[in-house]
Design an enzyme around this catalytic site. Structure first.
Site, PDB file in Angstrom:
ATOM      1  N   HIS A  28      13.455  25.684  20.488  1.00  0.00           N
ATOM      2  CA  HIS A  28      13.248  24.760  21.614  1.00  0.00           C
ATOM      3  C   HIS A  28      11.733  24.627  21.783  1.00  0.00           C
ATOM      4  O   HIS A  28      11.077  25.596  22.173  1.00  0.00           O
ATOM      5  CB  HIS A  28      13.823  25.340  22.905  1.00  0.00           C
ATOM      6  CG  HIS A  28      15.297  25.624  22.851  1.00  0.00           C
ATOM      7  ND1 HIS A  28      16.250  24.779  23.367  1.00  0.00           N
ATOM      8  CD2 HIS A  28      15.990  26.684  22.356  1.00  0.00           C
ATOM      9  CE1 HIS A  28      17.461  25.302  23.194  1.00  0.00           C
ATOM     10  NE2 HIS A  28      17.322  26.464  22.582  1.00  0.00           N
ATOM     11  N   ARG A  60      10.309  22.095  23.669  1.00  0.00           N
ATOM     12  CA  ARG A  60      10.046  21.675  25.060  1.00  0.00           C
ATOM     13  C   ARG A  60       9.289  20.366  25.238  1.00  0.00           C
ATOM     14  O   ARG A  60       8.890  20.060  26.364  1.00  0.00           O
ATOM     15  CB  ARG A  60       9.249  22.763  25.802  1.00  0.00           C
ATOM     16  CG  ARG A  60       9.800  24.164  25.720  1.00  0.00           C
ATOM     17  CD  ARG A  60      11.144  24.260  26.341  1.00  0.00           C
ATOM     18  NE  ARG A  60      11.557  25.642  26.548  1.00  0.00           N
ATOM     19  CZ  ARG A  60      12.827  26.017  26.654  1.00  0.00           C
ATOM     20  NH1 ARG A  60      13.800  25.128  26.567  1.00  0.00           N
ATOM     21  NH2 ARG A  60      13.133  27.271  26.852  1.00  0.00           N
ATOM     22  N   ASN A  78      17.405  19.841  24.617  1.00  0.00           N
ATOM     23  CA  ASN A  78      17.357  20.008  26.079  1.00  0.00           C
ATOM     24  C   ASN A  78      15.935  19.928  26.614  1.00  0.00           C
ATOM     25  O   ASN A  78      15.458  20.801  27.323  1.00  0.00           O
ATOM     26  CB  ASN A  78      18.051  21.310  26.517  1.00  0.00           C
ATOM     27  CG  ASN A  78      17.474  22.545  25.853  1.00  0.00           C
ATOM     28  OD1 ASN A  78      16.863  22.462  24.800  1.00  0.00           O
ATOM     29  ND2 ASN A  78      17.662  23.696  26.476  1.00  0.00           N
ATOM     30  N   HIS A 127      24.073  31.188  17.745  1.00  0.00           N
ATOM     31  CA  HIS A 127      23.832  32.492  18.394  1.00  0.00           C
ATOM     32  C   HIS A 127      25.113  33.220  18.812  1.00  0.00           C
ATOM     33  O   HIS A 127      25.306  33.532  19.998  1.00  0.00           O
ATOM     34  CB  HIS A 127      22.869  32.389  19.573  1.00  0.00           C
ATOM     35  CG  HIS A 127      23.044  31.192  20.483  1.00  0.00           C
ATOM     36  ND1 HIS A 127      24.265  30.776  20.928  1.00  0.00           N
ATOM     37  CD2 HIS A 127      22.124  30.345  21.023  1.00  0.00           C
ATOM     38  CE1 HIS A 127      24.092  29.719  21.708  1.00  0.00           C
ATOM     39  NE2 HIS A 127      22.802  29.440  21.776  1.00  0.00           N
ATOM     40  N   ASP A 162      16.378  30.814  17.993  1.00  0.00           N
ATOM     41  CA  ASP A 162      16.590  30.358  19.371  1.00  0.00           C
ATOM     42  C   ASP A 162      15.311  30.542  20.190  1.00  0.00           C
ATOM     43  O   ASP A 162      15.357  30.962  21.349  1.00  0.00           O
ATOM     44  CB  ASP A 162      17.777  31.071  20.032  1.00  0.00           C
ATOM     45  CG  ASP A 162      18.227  30.361  21.309  1.00  0.00           C
ATOM     46  OD1 ASP A 162      17.724  29.260  21.592  1.00  0.00           O
ATOM     47  OD2 ASP A 162      19.073  30.926  22.025  1.00  0.00           O
ATOM     48  N   HIS A 197       9.703  30.324  28.111  1.00  0.00           N
ATOM     49  CA  HIS A 197       9.450  30.046  29.529  1.00  0.00           C
ATOM     50  C   HIS A 197       8.184  30.831  29.877  1.00  0.00           C
ATOM     51  O   HIS A 197       7.903  31.862  29.250  1.00  0.00           O
ATOM     52  CB  HIS A 197      10.605  30.533  30.402  1.00  0.00           C
ATOM     53  CG  HIS A 197      11.922  29.893  30.061  1.00  0.00           C
ATOM     54  ND1 HIS A 197      12.250  28.617  30.447  1.00  0.00           N
ATOM     55  CD2 HIS A 197      12.986  30.343  29.358  1.00  0.00           C
ATOM     56  CE1 HIS A 197      13.464  28.314  30.007  1.00  0.00           C
ATOM     57  NE2 HIS A 197      13.926  29.343  29.328  1.00  0.00           N
TER      58      HIS A 197
HETATM   59  O1  DOR Z   1      18.626  31.531  26.607  1.00  0.00           O
HETATM   60  C1  DOR Z   1      18.677  30.351  26.319  1.00  0.00           C
HETATM   61  N1  DOR Z   1      17.631  29.540  26.539  1.00  0.00           N
HETATM   62  N2  DOR Z   1      19.784  29.863  25.778  1.00  0.00           N
HETATM   63  C2  DOR Z   1      19.966  28.530  25.629  1.00  0.00           C
HETATM   64  O2  DOR Z   1      21.004  28.138  25.199  1.00  0.00           O
HETATM   65  C3  DOR Z   1      18.926  27.569  26.047  1.00  0.00           C
HETATM   66  C4  DOR Z   1      17.614  28.211  26.004  1.00  0.00           C
HETATM   67  C5  DOR Z   1      16.531  27.388  26.658  1.00  0.00           C
HETATM   68  O3  DOR Z   1      16.427  26.211  26.340  1.00  0.00           O
HETATM   69  O4  DOR Z   1      15.772  27.951  27.437  1.00  0.00           O
END
Ligand code: DOR
Length: 446
Positions: free
Chosen positions: A66, A68, A98, A237, A308, A312
């Site tokens: 991801h 972002r 996402n 996952h 994955d 954050h």
């Molecule tokens: O822990 C996760 N974070 N699992 C996910 O499926 C999405 C991901 C995120 O985009 O932060």
């Protein structure tokens, strides 16, 4: 009379080269972006790298990150995420939908491709989100250049992409042909059980809230719906023993990913040590589940590793649980952590290469990638299996600036990365300019 020399871009000399037939001491000659020989006699090159004592692997592919962008660039960017990838020995990534906005339409995909052009350090492709709004258009969307496939969130995790109605799932599964990537957690059960963590506010309860049954219910359901629709799946996952047992019986139509996090961290220890930094979805679970994941790796039930990578910021992670967001960085530590597992005897280097290179190339249909052979793309990852290194936050390129493995010493380290026959990372430095381009998929991909 000796034949005249031919000129190549790069020769990697005398590394232990992991070929499909096993390790061989060889030279890898790269020219015009391809591997052109595994013997350098008769070749000269612009650039030479001595690789004695190193292993030369086919370029690592991380099929779940991801990054972002757009919308959440305070957490990560395509530039920093792909830089971290190269530093970790990763040569291609598949990025998740996402973001803000979600990646649902051709324009959203094009926007990501435009943003990546000239800024991405490694190769890339983007998943399209499967949702109620675009379900009937997915057959066209999934074949757009630069699209890695369709991703469906069955349980809410981070962001607004959620499909918890069977009708919508059926519609998604009946429009298109490629394997659909699935985040399998049962939304109704997650909602029902959320009160448990609202009450406890204890991150150690994360795997109790999002329990084994939540994962199993969703996996069972999607297997049934996919069978009805005649569609193949890619289960992301996978985190539980019960799912692995079930998936092992459906391998004809289902591929399986595990993450290094689930193979490395264990509950409750990781929550006690790292707090909500260890919080991800599906959760890191206890030793019983982890042992089943390792068994599935050894049995061949697992097809690929995905990091994955889900950054954050530390400030966001510091919010009191359960308001702290789920996700950890991982693209840069995928290979060091897994090389350490190889050195600890948990899997062989050949098996690792299958999980990180040949496996993704085979599943997703990447012509010319995933193995070291003449005629293949010259994407390579050079590792020193003997190097002992301490992973530290300051090595992490991610905008979020942290890893759950800060302070952990590993044995095995990526020392160089090659993309299209160019050295693009060496000894913890990227070598510019960024050369990343969209991953090409087989036109007959399914
Ligand atoms: O822990 C996760 N974070 N699992 C996910 O499926 C999405 C991901 C995120 O985009 O932060």
């Amino acid at each position: 009379m000796a034949s005249p020399s031919r000129f190549a871009d790069l020769i990697i000399r005398q590394g232990t080269v992991i070929t499909p037939g096993g390790p061989v001491l060889a030279d890898v000659v790269c020219s015009d972006g391809l591997i052109v020989a595994l013997d350098s006699r008769g070749w000269q090159a612009k650039d030479t790298m001595e690789a004695q004592g190193l292993h030369v692997l086919p370029g690592v592919i991380d099929s779940q990150v991801h990054f972002r962008e757009p919308g959440l660039t305070h957490k990560e960017t395509l530039e920093a995420g792909t830089r971290g990838a190269l530093l970790g020995g990763v040569t291609a990534v598949f990025e998740m939908p996402n973001t803000h906005p979600l990646t649902l339409w051709q324009d959203d995909l094009q926007d990501k491709l435009d943003r990546a052009a000239g800024r991405a350090w490694c190769d890339y492709a983007f998943y399209m989100g499967g949702a109620a709004a675009n379900a009937t258009h997915l057959a066209d969307l999934e074949t757009l250049p630069g699209c890695a496939g369709i991703k469906v969130f069955m349980g809410s995790s981070f962001g607004d992409l959620l499909v918890d109605e069977d009708d919508v799932l059926r519609r998604i599964l009946s429009h298109g042909h490629r394997r659909v990537a699935i985040h399998a957690e049962d939304e109704a059960r997650l909602m029902e059980r959320r009160a448990l963590v609202e009450a406890s506010a204890d991150v150690r309860d994360h795997p109790r809230w999002r329990d084994e049954e939540s994962a199993l219910l969703a996996t069972r359901k999607i297997l049934r719906l996919a069978e009805e629709a005649g569609r193949r799946l890619h289960l992301l996952h996978v985190s539980t023993a019960a799912e692995m047992a079930l998936l092992a019986r459906h391998k004809r139509s289902v591929s399986v990913e595990v993450t290094p996090h689930h193979l490395t961290l264990t509950a409750p220890e990781c929550y006690e040590r790292l707090g909500s930094l260890a919080q991800m979805n599906p959760p890191v679970r206890d030793r019983h589940h982890q042992a089943a994941l390792w068994q599935a790796v050894r049995d061949g039930v697992v097809d690929v590793l995905g990091s994955d990578h889900a950054p954050h910021t530390l400030e966001e992670k510091a919010r009191p649980y359960p308001n702290s967001p789920s996700g950890m960085t991982g693209v840069q530590t995928l290979l060091p952590m897994m090389l350490d597992h190889v050195n600890a005897g948990r899997l062989s280097l050949m098996r690792l290469v299958d999980l990180t290179s040949a496996g993704p190339a085979r599943l997703f249909g990447l012509p010319g990638r995933g193995r070291i052979a003449v005629g293949q793309s010259a994407a390579l990852t050079l590792v020193d299996m003997n190097a002992r290194r301490r992973i530290e936050n300051r090595w992490i390129a991610s905008v979020s600036g942290w890893t759950p493995y800060d302070g952990v010493t590993v044995q095995g380290w990526p020392v160089a990365t090659v993309l299209r026959g160019q050295l693009v990372m060496r000894d913890d430095d990227v070598i510019g300019p960024p050369l990343g381009s969209p991953v090409r998929f087989d036109e007959t991909r399914r």
